[in-house]
Design a protein around this motif. Structure first.
Motif, short mmCIF file in Angstrom:
data_model
loop_
_atom_site.label_atom_id
_atom_site.label_comp_id
_atom_site.label_asym_id
_atom_site.label_seq_id
_atom_site.Cartn_x
_atom_site.Cartn_y
_atom_site.Cartn_z
N ARG A 1 0.72 -1.16 0.06
CA ARG A 1 0.07 0.02 0.09
C ARG A 1 0.91 0.87 0.18
NH1 ARG A 1 -4.42 1.08 4.75
NH2 ARG A 1 -5.74 2.80 3.57
N ASP A 2 0.37 2.21 -0.58
CA ASP A 2 1.20 3.54 -0.58
C ASP A 2 1.61 3.97 1.02
OD1 ASP A 2 -0.19 6.25 0.30
OD2 ASP A 2 -1.71 5.01 -0.86
N SER B 1 -0.65 6.11 3.13
CA SER B 1 -2.01 5.73 3.52
C SER B 1 -1.80 4.67 4.94
CB SER B 1 -2.68 4.85 2.37
OG SER B 1 -3.23 5.78 1.44
N ASP C 1 -1.05 -4.66 -5.05
CA ASP C 1 -1.63 -3.25 -4.50
C ASP C 1 -2.94 -3.38 -3.74
OD1 ASP C 1 -2.64 -0.71 -4.74
OD2 ASP C 1 -0.70 -0.16 -5.57
N ASN D 1 -5.37 -1.17 -3.66
CA ASN D 1 -6.41 -0.85 -4.76
C ASN D 1 -6.73 -1.94 -5.59
OD1 ASN D 1 -6.27 1.80 -3.72
ND2 ASN D 1 -4.67 2.52 -5.12
#
Length: 310
Positions: A178-179, A182, A254, A256
């Motif tokens: 995850r980034d 975040s 990821d 997302n």
């Protein structure tokens, strides 16, 4: 015991002898001592073999007997004996899922379990000792479960270095990411007291379910406490873990890609890449749920039913 030491001295060099004696010293399993006494000739022959020197000597926990020529079953006896003999976990799990806290692991594991028939216990609901985790995985991998995966989400577990050493370094890996902003927003100042899981670990279907409801109930925070050690053990874990595995076998997932609108397509792709059952379009309502806590009930029930079978 003196006869055993004399036999070891006469049949093993110093390095080989230290490997066996270290294993005997670290074990508190009477069955292991009995096994070594009965099979000392086979063990010494293995430790002197070219295959051992070629494939296991440099492992910090080298197998004390040839893993390819030992019969095992799904019993606790075999699991504990395998741990003391430093036997690698049976390698027919589909993959290892590495998921730092905060990357949607609860949802992803639920998708695997309910939508793809892949049993993958969340590591945060697993025993808090790596030996117990090894034994749990060993028993399930020797049972009739056709699709099994292993989840790792934290580092600060007793005997964890040995657990990692007994995994196949060429295992297929799904690494959830995850980034960084975040993931920090999700975990910064988080109340980690829930990780201690202060509820009875031994239960069956007659147990008062309200105990678990109380555990899952949110506690309002009065102040934010940042524990960097806890973050290093449960969030920033990838640099440590990925050094144990072949980088070419790692697939980065990821977060997302598993949000509800993308989850079905992602699972269908992963099923083909990692050879497990793809999700069915007629049964994809579970992909629309965003509830984190429901995963606990799912896996508590799954574990109980497996315990009944084993």
């Amino acid at each position: 015991m003196q006869d055993l030491l004399e036999f070891i001295r006469n049949n093993l060099n110093q390095t080989q002898a230290q490997i066996l004696l270290k294993a005997l010293k670290n074990s508190h399993n009477e069955n292991f001592f009995s096994f070594v006494m009965k099979n000392i000739n086979i063990i010494c022959e293995w430790l002197n073999s070219h295959e051992f020197k070629e494939n296991y000597l440099n492992n910090p926990y080298p197998a004390l007997i040839n893993p390819n020529f030992i019969d095992t079953d799904s019993s606790r006896y075999c699991a504990e004996l395998a741990w003391d003999l430093n036997l690698p976990l049976p390698q027919h799990y589909k993959f290892i899922c590495i998921s730092p806290h905060g990357v949607g692991a609860a949802a992803f594991l639920r998708y695997l379990n309910e939508g793809c028939n892949v049993l993958c216990f969340p590591s945060w609901t697993s025993p808090e000792d790596a030996k117990e985790r090894y034994c749990m995985h060993y028993m399930h991998l020797n049972s009739n479960i056709k699709q099994y995966a292993i989840n790792i989400s934290e580092l600060n577990i007793p005997n964890f270095d040995k657990f990692l050493a007994l995994l196949n370094p060429n295992s297929k890996i799904i690494c959830s990411v995850r980034d960084p902003i975040s993931i920090l927003k999700h975990n910064w100042g988080r109340d980690w007291t829930k990780i201690t899981r202060n509820y009875p670990r031994d239960f069956d279907l007659t147990y008062d379910y309200r105990t678990y409801i109380k555990f899952l109930t949110h506690n309002a925070k009065t102040e934010i406490k940042v524990d960097f050690e806890e973050l290093n053990n449960s969030v920033f874990i990838l640099n440590f873990l990925l050094q144990y595995f072949n980088k070419e076998q790692i697939y980065y997932l990821d977060m997302n890609s598993i949000i509800p609108k993308n989850a079905f397509k992602t699972l269908d792709f992963l099923a083909r890449k990692f050879s497990f059952t793809p999700p069915c379009k007629k049964n994809n309502l579970f992909l629309k749920f965003k509830n984190f806590k429901v995963i606990y009930a799912t896996f508590f029930l799954s574990r109980f039913m497996l315990m009944k079978k084993i």
